[in-house]
Design an enzyme around this catalytic site. Structure first.
Site, PDB file in Angstrom:
ATOM      1  N   LYS A  50     -35.018 -29.105 -12.296  1.00 37.38           N
ATOM      2  CA  LYS A  50     -34.240 -28.468 -11.234  1.00 37.38           C
ATOM      3  C   LYS A  50     -35.208 -27.819 -10.255  1.00 37.38           C
ATOM      4  O   LYS A  50     -35.951 -26.906 -10.614  1.00 37.38           O
ATOM      5  CB  LYS A  50     -33.308 -27.430 -11.859  1.00 37.38           C
ATOM      6  CG  LYS A  50     -32.381 -26.755 -10.856  1.00 37.38           C
ATOM      7  CD  LYS A  50     -31.428 -25.820 -11.594  1.00 37.38           C
ATOM      8  CE  LYS A  50     -30.502 -25.089 -10.662  1.00 37.38           C
ATOM      9  NZ  LYS A  50     -29.617 -24.164 -11.388  1.00 37.38           N
ATOM     10  N   LYS A  83     -32.030 -32.526 -10.401  1.00 34.38           N
ATOM     11  CA  LYS A  83     -31.297 -31.849  -9.331  1.00 34.38           C
ATOM     12  C   LYS A  83     -32.275 -31.296  -8.317  1.00 34.38           C
ATOM     13  O   LYS A  83     -33.216 -30.614  -8.735  1.00 34.38           O
ATOM     14  CB  LYS A  83     -30.473 -30.717  -9.944  1.00 34.38           C
ATOM     15  CG  LYS A  83     -29.613 -29.947  -8.954  1.00 34.38           C
ATOM     16  CD  LYS A  83     -28.856 -28.813  -9.635  1.00 34.38           C
ATOM     17  CE  LYS A  83     -27.998 -28.085  -8.614  1.00 34.38           C
ATOM     18  NZ  LYS A  83     -27.319 -26.917  -9.148  1.00 34.38           N
TER      19      LYS A  83
END
Ligand SMILES: [Zn+2]
Length: 325
Positions: free
Chosen positions: A196, A249
């Site tokens: 992330k 992400k």
């Protein structure tokens, strides 16, 4: 090679049915995970200003909304809660009757076939907006893990089918796995936000989840967009710690990372097609600058081609409609 000394690649592109025959990648409804934002209160269905088509909904609208998804053929949702009350410990995140716990319970009671994924983090619940406990301006790692484990267990108790920890503390997968197992939830998989990045593409989500940090930023726990090898280290740790799925992400600017994670690790890979990626296309489409359907399908197909097995996307409803046509 033909007599002219070149290959005729266009043979396989001549008609639509030939093109369909040799198409390597397809997006299907089973690939889609739809994010929902549940708020406290009643009679609320309010569009998020920076995300046209995405709504805050209260519990009384939840069943209707979920039945709508089911009718379109969407089978998985990821749930985010937006509580009224926030405090320094994020206590609404692990409260038995917190907004997310109530939402999960309601969905599993009314539409049991829907797979409910619980986003497990603290930032929507803390008054400082960080993903863990803060002391002297720093986000503490190990004490934050304890609260994350409590949150995960409370979500599993409410009926969540999958736990998706997203706060990027070191050791979060191991801690949650151990906590779930001890609490009797060894059958519940972990979908880890393994990779992330600290990304500008999250802007509209923070509007939606009311989760902007009140001071500083998240660069001391989310990753530097410049780093590739670090992503492999993060994914490797999460696999060792027991992650069942790996999330990358954002998606659009990180397709190289997805491909590499997919090639290195034998776990289902999830692309998170984030809010900024959604809002940019929406804005351009609303201005008539791009063809929304074509551009969204091209984008999601590219994510699958890059290795994603599943896609968390705010476009899920539109995509299901297009696929159903
Ligand atoms: Zn967070």
């Amino acid at each position: 090679m033909n007599s002219n000394g070149f290959k005729r690649h266009r043979r396989l592109r001549r008609t639509e049915s030939l093109r369909a025959l040799v198409r390597e990648t397809k997006v299907t409804k089973d690939d889609l995970i739809y994010p929902i934002f549940v708020v406290e209160g009643e009679g609320i269905k309010k569009e998020v200003a920076s995300m046209p088509g995405v709504f805050h909904i209260s519990l009384d609208y939840l069943t209707e909304e979920m039945k709508g998804l089911e009718a379109k053929g969407i089978r998985s949702v990821i749930v985010f809660g937006v509580p009224h009350e926030k405090d320094s410990q994020g206590s609404q995140a692990y409260c038995e009757h917190g907004i997310v716990q109530e939402a999960i319970r309601k969905i599993k009671k009314d539409i049991p076939a829907l797979t409910v994924i619980a986003d497990t983090c603290l930032c929507q619940y803390t008054d400082h907006g960080h993903c863990g406990l803060v002391e002297n301006g720093e986000v503490l790692n190990d004490p934050s893990l304890e609260l994350l484990v409590k949150t995960a267990i409370s979500q599993a108790e409410a009926g969540a089918d999958i736990i998706a920890p997203s706060n990027m503390m070191d050791g979060f997968v191991a801690a949650i796995r151990e906590g779930l197992d001890e609490a009797g939830y060894s059958q519940i998989p972990i979908m880890s936000y393994a990779v992330k990045y600290a990304s500008a593409f999250y802007g509209p989500f923070r509007d939606a989840a009311h989760s902007s940090p009140q001071f500083g930023d998240r660069r001391a726990y989310q990753m530097d967009p410049a780093n590739r090898l670090e992503a492999m280290r993060e994914a490797e740790s999460d696999i060792e710690e027991g992650a069942d799925f790996l999330i990358v992400k954002p998606a659009l600017s990180y397709m190289d990372i997805m491909r590499e994670v997919k090639d290195r690790f034998n776990a289902p890979l999830v692309a998170y097609n984030v809010s900024g990626e959604y809002s940019m296309i929406k804005a351009a489409a609303m201005n008539g600058w791009v063809n929304e359907q074509e551009i969204v399908m091209e984008k999601l197909t590219s994510m699958k081609r890059a290795g994603a097995d599943l896609i968390i996307t705010y476009f899920a409803k539109d995509v299901a409609d297009w696929l159903n046509e």
